[in-house]
Design a protein around this motif. Sequence first.
Motif, short mmCIF file in Angstrom:
data_model
loop_
_atom_site.label_atom_id
_atom_site.label_comp_id
_atom_site.label_asym_id
_atom_site.label_seq_id
_atom_site.Cartn_x
_atom_site.Cartn_y
_atom_site.Cartn_z
N ALA A 325 0.83 -1.21 0.00
CA ALA A 325 0.00 0.00 0.00
C ALA A 325 0.87 1.26 0.00
O ALA A 325 0.60 2.22 -0.73
CB ALA A 325 -0.93 -0.01 1.21
N GLY A 326 1.93 1.24 0.81
CA GLY A 326 2.83 2.39 0.86
C GLY A 326 3.55 2.62 -0.45
O GLY A 326 3.71 3.76 -0.90
N GLN A 328 2.45 1.75 -3.46
CA GLN A 328 1.48 2.28 -4.42
C GLN A 328 1.31 3.78 -4.24
O GLN A 328 1.31 4.54 -5.21
CB GLN A 328 0.13 1.59 -4.23
CG GLN A 328 0.09 0.15 -4.71
CD GLN A 328 -1.27 -0.49 -4.47
OE1 GLN A 328 -2.03 -0.06 -3.60
NE2 GLN A 328 -1.59 -1.52 -5.24
N SER A 329 1.17 4.20 -3.00
CA SER A 329 0.98 5.63 -2.70
C SER A 329 2.19 6.45 -3.13
O SER A 329 2.05 7.48 -3.79
CB SER A 329 0.72 5.80 -1.20
OG SER A 329 0.58 7.16 -0.87
N SER A 330 3.38 5.98 -2.77
CA SER A 330 4.60 6.74 -3.10
C SER A 330 4.82 6.82 -4.61
O SER A 330 5.25 7.85 -5.13
CB SER A 330 5.83 6.10 -2.43
OG SER A 330 6.09 4.83 -2.98
N GLU A 354 -4.89 10.65 0.98
CA GLU A 354 -4.37 9.30 1.22
C GLU A 354 -5.04 8.66 2.43
O GLU A 354 -5.22 7.44 2.47
CB GLU A 354 -2.85 9.33 1.40
CG GLU A 354 -2.08 9.60 0.11
CD GLU A 354 -2.34 8.56 -0.96
OE1 GLU A 354 -2.52 7.36 -0.63
OE2 GLU A 354 -2.40 8.94 -2.15
N VAL A 357 -8.36 7.41 1.04
CA VAL A 357 -8.13 6.23 0.19
C VAL A 357 -7.79 5.02 1.06
O VAL A 357 -8.30 3.91 0.85
CB VAL A 357 -6.99 6.50 -0.82
CG1 VAL A 357 -6.62 5.21 -1.56
CG2 VAL A 357 -7.39 7.57 -1.81
N GLY A 358 -6.92 5.25 2.07
CA GLY A 358 -6.54 4.18 2.98
C GLY A 358 -7.72 3.62 3.76
O GLY A 358 -7.84 2.40 3.94
N VAL A 398 -2.98 -0.05 6.69
CA VAL A 398 -3.17 0.45 5.33
C VAL A 398 -3.27 1.97 5.33
O VAL A 398 -2.67 2.65 4.47
CB VAL A 398 -4.42 -0.18 4.68
CG1 VAL A 398 -4.74 0.50 3.35
CG2 VAL A 398 -4.20 -1.67 4.46
N ASN A 402 -0.48 4.34 3.53
CA ASN A 402 -0.83 5.30 2.48
C ASN A 402 -0.32 6.70 2.82
O ASN A 402 0.22 7.41 1.96
CB ASN A 402 -2.36 5.34 2.30
CG ASN A 402 -2.84 4.27 1.35
OD1 ASN A 402 -2.25 3.20 1.26
ND2 ASN A 402 -3.91 4.53 0.64
N GLY A 406 2.71 8.66 0.96
CA GLY A 406 2.39 9.93 0.32
C GLY A 406 3.26 11.09 0.76
O GLY A 406 3.60 11.97 -0.05
#
Length: 449
Positions: A325-326, A328-330, A354, A357-358, A398, A402, A406
């Motif tokens: 998850a991290g 994807q966000s980054s 974020e 979304v999380g 999660v 996120n 971000g």
Amino acid sequence: MNNLIELEKMIDDKQFKLLRTGITEVNPADIAALIEELPIEKGVVLFRVLPKDMASDVFANLFHGIQQALIERLSAKDIYEIMEELFLDDAVDFIEEMPAIIAKKVLAHVTSETRELINQLLKYPENSAGSIMTVEYVDLKRHLTVAQAFERIRKIGIDKETIYTCYVTDSERILMGVVSVKTLLLSEPDEIVGDIMDTSIIFTNTDTDREEVVLLFDKYDLINIPVMDSESRLVGIITVDDIIDVVQEEATEDFEKMAAMSPSDKPYLKTSIGRLARNRITWLVFMMVAAMVTGSILDKFEVAISVMPLLVVFIPMLMGTGGNAGSQSSTMIIRGMALMEITPKDFVKIVWKEMRVGLLVGTILSAINFIRVLITYNSNPDIVLICLTVSAALLFTVVLANVVGGILPIIAKKCRIDPAVMAAPLITTIVDALSLVVYFSIATVMLRI
């Protein structure tokens, strides 16, 4: 003729005349690929049989290591012919990548005019617009007629990198406008260039970062762009083929940094084992040491684990999901920053977005996980509490992942660190530690252990 075995046989049999006749029908980029596959001595032979005008095009397409090997084996006359035929930006790119002794050898075998131009371009900061531009462009005067403009293009165009766009300048090299060959072709022969040129000019400066130039090409669908100095004089142009090279280099560099490797400018199969190891070891050591934090957290909750060993089963799932998850966000934030869609001023907006979304993603994952755990371990008397513990930990993990994914690239940007460095490996390490703390903190409260 692009069959490697056939080529090697012709070289071994010294059928140079036949080889030269056949090879001239092949695209220079394909010839370069063939030379790179051949043993270097045979590659030199193949290169030597090329016509002069084709040799420079092939040379420009070769990997830097092969270029160096060729220069070390070619005569002074061959070096002179190659460098004089090369477009100036390709010559500068080659010189920049060579060891000092090779660079000196090459510069010693070019004309003083070429040497002066190369040295001039080498003075621009690395990764700036000035460092990737070429000074080989077609310039026109505004008082010329279309017919006279075509005469000038025919006269000087043969040595220019592109003739599709011409630049209208005054006596001080101040850019007055641009005119395309298409516009000239569709105009009457007696029309004046100044009357048909486009004065709404998109340009860049010599000290502009090359990544910003890439964005200009993308935004305005350019095939070239003029480059101005600090006094607003036209000093060169950047063409789309150079921008493609920049995009490839920057993407490769970011990819390697996001994978926790030091960037390398050599292809994988051309890079030594030692170099590959050096590129990877620093971050691997860092992440190994950082992973010890995870071990210390597990050690802190040793009692909880001994009371309910089943908790250990869910640790890989929590850590893996949080890390993914991290990442994807980054990745989304780094991409947005690269395209100038996101700036550090958007910090609060990113955190808020974020988090939401999380919450949404985490809720869905937690619900799925609750059902899965309930079905898998339904014989355990504390199964409902365990399901709630794991699902709650997953939700918080999660959301945290996120937010961390971000904000870390934004923090890196503020600290003038490449945001790609803050990508997958570092984020995963941080999220792993946070997920364990959250998980066992919730477990000790809900399960009273």
